[in-house]
Design a protein around this motif. Structure first.
Motif, PDB file in Angstrom:
ATOM      1  N   TYR A 105       4.295  -1.693  -8.503  1.00 26.51           N
ATOM      2  CA  TYR A 105       5.283  -0.953  -7.535  1.00 26.51           C
ATOM      3  C   TYR A 105       6.668  -2.091  -7.561  1.00 26.51           C
ATOM      4  O   TYR A 105       6.088  -3.241  -6.660  1.00 26.51           O
ATOM      5  N   SER A 106       7.459  -2.156  -8.112  1.00 26.65           N
ATOM      6  CA  SER A 106       8.635  -3.076  -7.429  1.00 26.65           C
ATOM      7  C   SER A 106       8.709  -3.525  -6.300  1.00 26.65           C
ATOM      8  O   SER A 106       9.751  -4.519  -5.443  1.00 26.65           O
ATOM      9  N   GLY A 107       8.710  -1.908  -4.974  1.00 29.12           N
ATOM     10  CA  GLY A 107       8.599  -2.026  -3.842  1.00 29.12           C
ATOM     11  C   GLY A 107       7.831  -2.412  -3.303  1.00 29.12           C
ATOM     12  O   GLY A 107       7.825  -2.168  -1.979  1.00 29.12           O
ATOM     13  N   TRP A 108       6.568  -3.487  -3.699  1.00 34.93           N
ATOM     14  CA  TRP A 108       5.549  -3.516  -3.223  1.00 34.93           C
ATOM     15  C   TRP A 108       5.441  -4.384  -1.916  1.00 34.93           C
ATOM     16  O   TRP A 108       6.541  -5.548  -2.187  1.00 34.93           O
ATOM     17  N   ASP A 109       5.193  -4.306  -0.794  1.00 33.46           N
ATOM     18  CA  ASP A 109       5.455  -5.121   1.010  1.00 33.46           C
ATOM     19  C   ASP A 109       3.695  -5.459   0.634  1.00 33.46           C
ATOM     20  O   ASP A 109       3.694  -4.434   1.088  1.00 33.46           O
ATOM     21  N   GLU A 110       3.514  -6.789   0.450  1.00 30.18           N
ATOM     22  CA  GLU A 110       3.051  -7.094   1.325  1.00 30.18           C
ATOM     23  C   GLU A 110       2.033  -7.312   2.899  1.00 30.18           C
ATOM     24  O   GLU A 110       1.193  -7.368   3.094  1.00 30.18           O
ATOM     25  N   LYS A 111       3.387  -7.237   3.370  1.00 35.18           N
ATOM     26  CA  LYS A 111       3.244  -7.700   4.997  1.00 35.18           C
ATOM     27  C   LYS A 111       3.023  -6.564   5.509  1.00 35.18           C
ATOM     28  O   LYS A 111       2.213  -6.755   6.569  1.00 35.18           O
ATOM     29  N   LYS A 112       3.843  -5.657   4.797  1.00 37.25           N
ATOM     30  CA  LYS A 112       3.588  -4.237   5.232  1.00 37.25           C
ATOM     31  C   LYS A 112       1.753  -3.978   5.401  1.00 37.25           C
ATOM     32  O   LYS A 112       1.213  -3.083   6.371  1.00 37.25           O
ATOM     33  N   TYR A 113       1.288  -4.201   4.078  1.00 37.28           N
ATOM     34  CA  TYR A 113       0.162  -3.744   3.546  1.00 37.28           C
ATOM     35  C   TYR A 113      -1.481  -4.644   4.744  1.00 37.28           C
ATOM     36  O   TYR A 113      -2.335  -3.840   4.919  1.00 37.28           O
ATOM     37  N   SER A 114      -0.970  -5.998   4.922  1.00 39.61           N
ATOM     38  CA  SER A 114      -1.591  -6.469   5.558  1.00 39.61           C
ATOM     39  C   SER A 114      -1.813  -5.637   6.910  1.00 39.61           C
ATOM     40  O   SER A 114      -2.549  -6.035   7.805  1.00 39.61           O
ATOM     41  N   GLU A 115      -0.125  -5.465   7.529  1.00 36.94           N
ATOM     42  CA  GLU A 115      -0.108  -4.878   8.758  1.00 36.94           C
ATOM     43  C   GLU A 115      -1.076  -3.841   8.874  1.00 36.94           C
ATOM     44  O   GLU A 115      -1.925  -3.295  10.171  1.00 36.94           O
ATOM     45  N   TYR A 116      -0.923  -2.595   7.917  1.00 36.41           N
ATOM     46  CA  TYR A 116      -2.133  -1.517   7.435  1.00 36.41           C
ATOM     47  C   TYR A 116      -3.691  -1.951   8.440  1.00 36.41           C
ATOM     48  O   TYR A 116      -4.227  -1.444   8.283  1.00 36.41           O
ATOM     49  N   LEU A 117      -4.165  -2.798   7.039  1.00 32.26           N
ATOM     50  CA  LEU A 117      -5.001  -3.841   6.785  1.00 32.26           C
ATOM     51  C   LEU A 117      -5.532  -3.527   8.221  1.00 32.26           C
ATOM     52  O   LEU A 117      -7.343  -3.449   8.693  1.00 32.26           O
ATOM     53  N   ASP A 118      -4.710  -4.971   9.205  1.00 31.39           N
ATOM     54  CA  ASP A 118      -5.407  -4.856  10.605  1.00 31.39           C
ATOM     55  C   ASP A 118      -5.403  -3.951  11.155  1.00 31.39           C
ATOM     56  O   ASP A 118      -6.115  -3.289  12.213  1.00 31.39           O
ATOM     57  N   ARG A 119      -4.327  -2.709  11.508  1.00 29.61           N
ATOM     58  CA  ARG A 119      -4.210  -1.768  12.147  1.00 29.61           C
ATOM     59  C   ARG A 119      -5.438  -1.246  12.183  1.00 29.61           C
ATOM     60  O   ARG A 119      -5.851  -0.346  12.857  1.00 29.61           O
ATOM     61  N   PHE A 120      -6.011  -0.823  11.219  1.00 27.95           N
ATOM     62  CA  PHE A 120      -6.708  -0.404  10.406  1.00 27.95           C
ATOM     63  C   PHE A 120      -8.748  -0.739  10.527  1.00 27.95           C
ATOM     64  O   PHE A 120      -9.314  -0.396  10.341  1.00 27.95           O
ATOM     65  N   SER A 121      -8.296  -2.189  11.120  1.00 24.86           N
ATOM     66  CA  SER A 121      -9.551  -2.800  11.116  1.00 24.86           C
ATOM     67  C   SER A 121     -10.638  -3.372  10.128  1.00 24.86           C
ATOM     68  O   SER A 121     -11.614  -3.416   9.405  1.00 24.86           O
ATOM     69  N   LEU A 122      -9.598  -2.853   8.933  1.00 22.25           N
ATOM     70  CA  LEU A 122     -10.539  -3.156   7.636  1.00 22.25           C
ATOM     71  C   LEU A 122     -10.861  -4.092   6.940  1.00 22.25           C
ATOM     72  O   LEU A 122      -9.759  -5.266   6.947  1.00 22.25           O
ATOM     73  N   PRO A 123     -11.869  -4.476   6.419  1.00 25.56           N
ATOM     74  CA  PRO A 123     -12.005  -6.554   6.178  1.00 25.56           C
ATOM     75  C   PRO A 123     -12.174  -5.805   4.631  1.00 25.56           C
ATOM     76  O   PRO A 123     -11.418  -5.197   3.631  1.00 25.56           O
ATOM     77  N   ARG A 124     -10.892  -7.718   4.203  1.00 26.88           N
ATOM     78  CA  ARG A 124     -10.314  -7.292   3.076  1.00 26.88           C
ATOM     79  C   ARG A 124     -11.115  -8.434   1.926  1.00 26.88           C
ATOM     80  O   ARG A 124     -10.585  -7.952   0.616  1.00 26.88           O
ATOM     81  N   LYS A 125     -12.225  -8.681   1.869  1.00 27.83           N
ATOM     82  CA  LYS A 125     -13.064  -9.244   0.683  1.00 27.83           C
ATOM     83  C   LYS A 125     -14.280  -8.636   0.720  1.00 27.83           C
ATOM     84  O   LYS A 125     -15.269  -8.785   0.327  1.00 27.83           O
TER      85      LYS A 125
END
Length: 214
Positions: A105-125
């Motif tokens: 996606y050309s409109g991909w927002d890495e910052k927003k994705y990271s914020e959702y991962l933090d909000r949902f307490s999802l582990p990255r690795k």
């Protein structure tokens, strides 16, 4: 009011079986549209047709005012789909999912994705295979809402989730709709969820639309 999605006389046949029989639907921009029916009623077939996964035998579909086949790639830049079963390889982790979407996606927002991962307490690795069902759903939603989609399509996505997780997800949807350009098509067996947030509910049975209520 402008429609973000509409079908006219949508038909799909499997031999003599009518999976869709003259389906007419429309979703006004900025609304949550509930789609209700028992298993085999035609909900998933309609959604698969919308995404151009299933080819219909008759009728037309417009998304964002455009023909869904002639403008498929342009349209898919602006829609997101979330399913009951996670479509990502279970050997991936959240970081790898983000990399995959960044390339799509050309409109991909890495910052927003990271914020959702933090909000949902999802582990990255952590591998997706080790996620709970609720975590898998939250990961799908995090990715779906991080590329500027104007239409979010949910196919039985809250099925099997506990009430706390479902309420958390419904709150995210309310925030998503604060931008009146955004809309949601939500297929669900859980009518209590739709009672809380849907602006309109359509009931489908045996491939026919039986009732639409606002």
């Amino acid at each position: 009011m402008e429609n973000i999605f509409e079908t006219k006389n949508l038909c799909k046949y499997y031999g003599k079986f009518k999976a869709l029989d003259g389906v007419d639907m429309s979703i006004p921009k900025g609304s949550i549209y509930g789609f209700v029916g028992k298993n085999g009623a035609g909900k998933t077939t309609t959604i698969r047709a919308l995404l151009n996964i299933t080819k219909c035998d008759a009728g037309s579909i417009k998304l964002l005012g455009l023909d869904h086949i002639q403008n498929e790639y342009k349209i898919k830049e602006h829609i997101a789909a979330v399913f009951d079963e996670i479509p990502f390889h279970e050997g991936f982790n959240a970081i790898q999912v983000g990399r995959m979407f960044r390339g799509l996606y050309s409109g991909w927002d890495e910052k927003k994705y990271s914020e959702y991962l933090d909000r949902f307490s999802l582990p990255r690795k952590k591998k997706i295979a080790k996620f709970s069902k609720g975590m898998k759903m939250k990961l799908q939603i995090s990715a779906a809402l991080s590329h500027g989609a104007r239409l979010l399509v949910m196919d039985e996505a809250t099925t099997g989730l506990d009430p706390v997780v479902r309420n958390e997800i419904l709150d995210i949807f309310r925030e998503y709709l604060q931008d009146e350009e955004n809309s949601i098509l939500m297929s669900s067996h859980i009518t209590s969820d739709l009672d809380k947030i849907a602006d309109c509910v359509t009931f489908i049975d045996k491939g026919k639309i039986l009732l639409t209520g606002y």
